[in-house]
Design a protein around this motif. Sequence first.
Motif, PDB file in Angstrom:
ATOM      1  N   GLY A  13       0.818  -1.212   0.000  1.00 46.13           N
ATOM      2  CA  GLY A  13       0.000   0.000   0.000  1.00 46.13           C
ATOM      3  C   GLY A  13       0.850   1.259   0.000  1.00 46.13           C
ATOM      4  N   ALA A  14       1.949   1.237   0.759  1.00 47.66           N
ATOM      5  CA  ALA A  14       2.854   2.387   0.791  1.00 47.66           C
ATOM      6  C   ALA A  14       3.456   2.614  -0.599  1.00 47.66           C
TER       7      ALA A  14
ATOM      8  N   GLU B 241       0.855   4.143  -2.832  1.00 44.98           N
ATOM      9  CA  GLU B 241       0.684   5.583  -2.557  1.00 44.98           C
ATOM     10  C   GLU B 241       1.816   6.396  -3.180  1.00 44.98           C
TER      11      GLU B 241
ATOM     12  N   LYS C 100       1.145   6.630  -6.833  1.00 42.96           N
ATOM     13  CA  LYS C 100       0.076   7.599  -7.104  1.00 42.96           C
ATOM     14  C   LYS C 100       0.631   9.020  -7.019  1.00 42.96           C
ATOM     15  N   PHE C 101       1.525   9.246  -6.062  1.00 40.34           N
ATOM     16  CA  PHE C 101       2.155  10.561  -5.937  1.00 40.34           C
ATOM     17  C   PHE C 101       2.907  10.924  -7.216  1.00 40.34           C
TER      18      PHE C 101
ATOM     19  N   VAL D 140       1.211   9.580   3.849  1.00 44.20           N
ATOM     20  CA  VAL D 140       0.433   8.354   4.066  1.00 44.20           C
ATOM     21  C   VAL D 140       1.331   7.138   3.858  1.00 44.20           C
ATOM     22  N   ALA D 141       2.131   7.173   2.793  1.00 41.92           N
ATOM     23  CA  ALA D 141       3.041   6.062   2.513  1.00 41.92           C
ATOM     24  C   ALA D 141       4.025   5.877   3.662  1.00 41.92           C
TER      25      ALA D 141
ATOM     26  N   ARG E 105       0.280  12.085  -0.179  1.00 41.40           N
ATOM     27  CA  ARG E 105       0.428  10.647  -0.408  1.00 41.40           C
ATOM     28  C   ARG E 105       1.748  10.131   0.167  1.00 41.40           C
TER      29      ARG E 105
END
Length: 172
Positions: A126-127, A130, A133-134, A145-146, A142
């Motif tokens: 998931g990290a 993210e 996505k960044f 969050v990561a 993001r």
Amino acid sequence: MPGGRSLLLAGVVSTLAAITGAAWLHEARPGSVVQSAAPALTADEERFATALWAVHREATRSAVTMSFAGITYQAEDRDARALARKIEPLAKFFHDAEMQVRAMSAPPSLSKTQVQYVGAMALYAGAAAEMLKFTEDGDSQRLGVAHEMDVRASEDMLRVGEVLWPGQYKPH
């Protein structure tokens, strides 16, 4: 926003330093040199620990690589495409590792440990997602969050390591 990036970099570095310091303090305590209080693993537990170790070695290296890719991006190059090239194979590795560990046959006594390790791999995946996505949308939140996911995954890996490989050197 240069101030925000500097704060994120400072947060990443301080978190890595805190985890390293906690691991060092843990290893320096008198009872950590000899783990005689830890019960020996059964044959089934040992088989599972050995199988997981093959994944764990690469997961540890990949986690450190992912952290340093983020730090390098923040501190030096600011090249989102270069960051994506570094993170893409790591995202695939963590996804594959999650599936591989999930498919392992753990003895009932280590089922919670297996679930925790699967969760750590999912957090790392998931990290990485993210971070990717960044690189596409430039939303710097993001990265925060990561980073939080990365720290939680690292803590979970440390906990699993204490069960399966007590006294293991903890580089992350």
